[in-house]
Design a protein around this motif. Structure first.
Motif, PDB file in Angstrom:
ATOM      1  N   TRP A  77     118.665  33.829 -27.418  1.00 59.67           N
ATOM      2  CA  TRP A  77     117.369  34.047 -26.774  1.00 59.67           C
ATOM      3  C   TRP A  77     116.374  34.604 -27.788  1.00 59.67           C
ATOM      4  CZ3 TRP A  77     115.570  32.208 -22.432  1.00 59.67           C
ATOM      5  CH2 TRP A  77     116.475  31.761 -21.475  1.00 59.67           C
ATOM      6  N   ARG A  88     111.689  32.105 -25.017  1.00 57.47           N
ATOM      7  CA  ARG A  88     112.171  30.918 -25.733  1.00 57.47           C
ATOM      8  C   ARG A  88     113.668  31.039 -25.999  1.00 57.47           C
ATOM      9  NH1 ARG A  88     109.783  30.528 -30.867  1.00 57.47           N
ATOM     10  NH2 ARG A  88     109.759  32.780 -30.815  1.00 57.47           N
ATOM     11  N   PHE A  89     114.263  29.904 -26.275  1.00 59.28           N
ATOM     12  CA  PHE A  89     115.693  29.847 -26.550  1.00 59.28           C
ATOM     13  C   PHE A  89     115.908  28.936 -27.744  1.00 59.28           C
ATOM     14  CE2 PHE A  89     120.116  28.513 -25.836  1.00 59.28           C
ATOM     15  CZ  PHE A  89     120.709  29.722 -25.516  1.00 59.28           C
ATOM     16  N   LEU A  90     116.855  29.303 -28.595  1.00 54.72           N
ATOM     17  CA  LEU A  90     117.225  28.506 -29.767  1.00 54.72           C
ATOM     18  C   LEU A  90     118.650  28.031 -29.591  1.00 54.72           C
ATOM     19  CD1 LEU A  90     116.896  27.557 -32.787  1.00 54.72           C
ATOM     20  CD2 LEU A  90     117.845  29.802 -33.407  1.00 54.72           C
ATOM     21  N   GLU A 103     113.465  25.773 -19.214  1.00 49.53           N
ATOM     22  CA  GLU A 103     113.644  24.318 -19.174  1.00 49.53           C
ATOM     23  C   GLU A 103     115.116  23.914 -19.190  1.00 49.53           C
ATOM     24  OE1 GLU A 103     111.367  22.543 -22.323  1.00 49.53           O
ATOM     25  OE2 GLU A 103     109.498  23.415 -21.607  1.00 49.53           O
ATOM     26  N   TRP A 160     117.305  22.766 -31.251  1.00 46.85           N
ATOM     27  CA  TRP A 160     116.274  22.730 -30.227  1.00 46.85           C
ATOM     28  C   TRP A 160     115.814  24.151 -30.009  1.00 46.85           C
ATOM     29  CZ3 TRP A 160     115.865  25.144 -25.411  1.00 46.85           C
ATOM     30  CH2 TRP A 160     114.783  24.730 -24.625  1.00 46.85           C
ATOM     31  N   SER A 161     114.502  24.323 -29.923  1.00 45.81           N
ATOM     32  CA  SER A 161     113.907  25.604 -29.576  1.00 45.81           C
ATOM     33  C   SER A 161     112.803  25.312 -28.585  1.00 45.81           C
ATOM     34  CB  SER A 161     113.348  26.286 -30.827  1.00 45.81           C
ATOM     35  OG  SER A 161     112.730  27.506 -30.481  1.00 45.81           O
ATOM     36  N   GLY A 162     112.847  26.014 -27.483  1.00 44.17           N
ATOM     37  CA  GLY A 162     111.834  25.787 -26.465  1.00 44.17           C
ATOM     38  C   GLY A 162     111.905  26.858 -25.391  1.00 44.17           C
ATOM     39  N   ILE A 163     111.187  26.621 -24.304  1.00 42.32           N
ATOM     40  CA  ILE A 163     111.169  27.563 -23.197  1.00 42.32           C
ATOM     41  C   ILE A 163     112.542  27.538 -22.522  1.00 42.32           C
ATOM     42  CG2 ILE A 163     110.046  28.165 -21.014  1.00 42.32           C
ATOM     43  CD1 ILE A 163     108.313  28.469 -23.579  1.00 42.32           C
ATOM     44  N   GLY A 164     113.177  28.680 -22.488  1.00 41.24           N
ATOM     45  CA  GLY A 164     114.534  28.763 -21.952  1.00 41.24           C
ATOM     46  C   GLY A 164     114.654  28.283 -20.523  1.00 41.24           C
ATOM     47  N   SER A 178     112.470  36.482 -34.627  1.00 38.08           N
ATOM     48  CA  SER A 178     112.071  36.214 -33.240  1.00 38.08           C
ATOM     49  C   SER A 178     113.176  36.510 -32.232  1.00 38.08           C
ATOM     50  CB  SER A 178     111.648  34.745 -33.093  1.00 38.08           C
ATOM     51  OG  SER A 178     110.528  34.472 -33.895  1.00 38.08           O
TER      52      SER A 178
END
Length: 139
Positions: free
Chosen positions: A112, A117-119, A14, A8-12, A78
């Motif tokens: 981070w 974003r966070f992975l 969240e 999952w990668s998205g806005i941390g 990134s």
């Protein structure tokens, strides 16, 4: 035992939505948890997500390590703090992951990225999982 790989990668920010990251206690409706794209709070709870969330399945820890290394390298440019990440490094991460997976322990990496974003990459031991008696989501 086999392994399922999740990413999952998205806005941390969240990730603060813990209601979507915790499975409900039975017999509650699992709707928000299973339909949410967010990663679960406990790594083993990935197995409660729909099978379509599985990014890859691995027959051996070596297969899972290859998957982890590919995800890491794909996002390396990134990383928010590449110098800090270099202190840990991929080799150490893979060595620790090998030891965990060989012992039947799930692996979860979180890093981070730029832009808030966070992975997260998770490898979950399946059939059996030492932390939960879940059925295989792919069966």
């Amino acid at each position: 035992m086999h392994l399922h790989c999740y990413v999952w990668s998205g806005i941390g920010e969240e990730l603060r939505n813990e209601a979507e990251r915790r499975p409900p206690l039975p017999p509650a409706d699992p709707g928000p948890f299973t339909s949410s794209p967010l990663p679960p709070m406990r790594t083993c709870d990935w197995l409660l997500k729909p099978a379509r969330r599985i990014d890859a399945s691995a027959a051996t820890p070596d297969d899972a390590l290859t998957w982890l290394a590919e995800r890491y390298r794909a996002m390396e440019s990134s990383f928010l703090r590449p110098a800090d990440e270099a202190r840990i490094g991929l080799d150490v991460r893979l060595r620790n992951a090998r030891e965990a997976l060989t012992g039947g322990v799930d692996v979860q990496w979180g890093i981070w990225l730029t832009g808030g974003r966070f992975l997260t990459c998770g490898v979950v031991c399946c059939s059996p999982n030492r932390h939960a008696a879940y059925r295989c989501p792919a069966s």
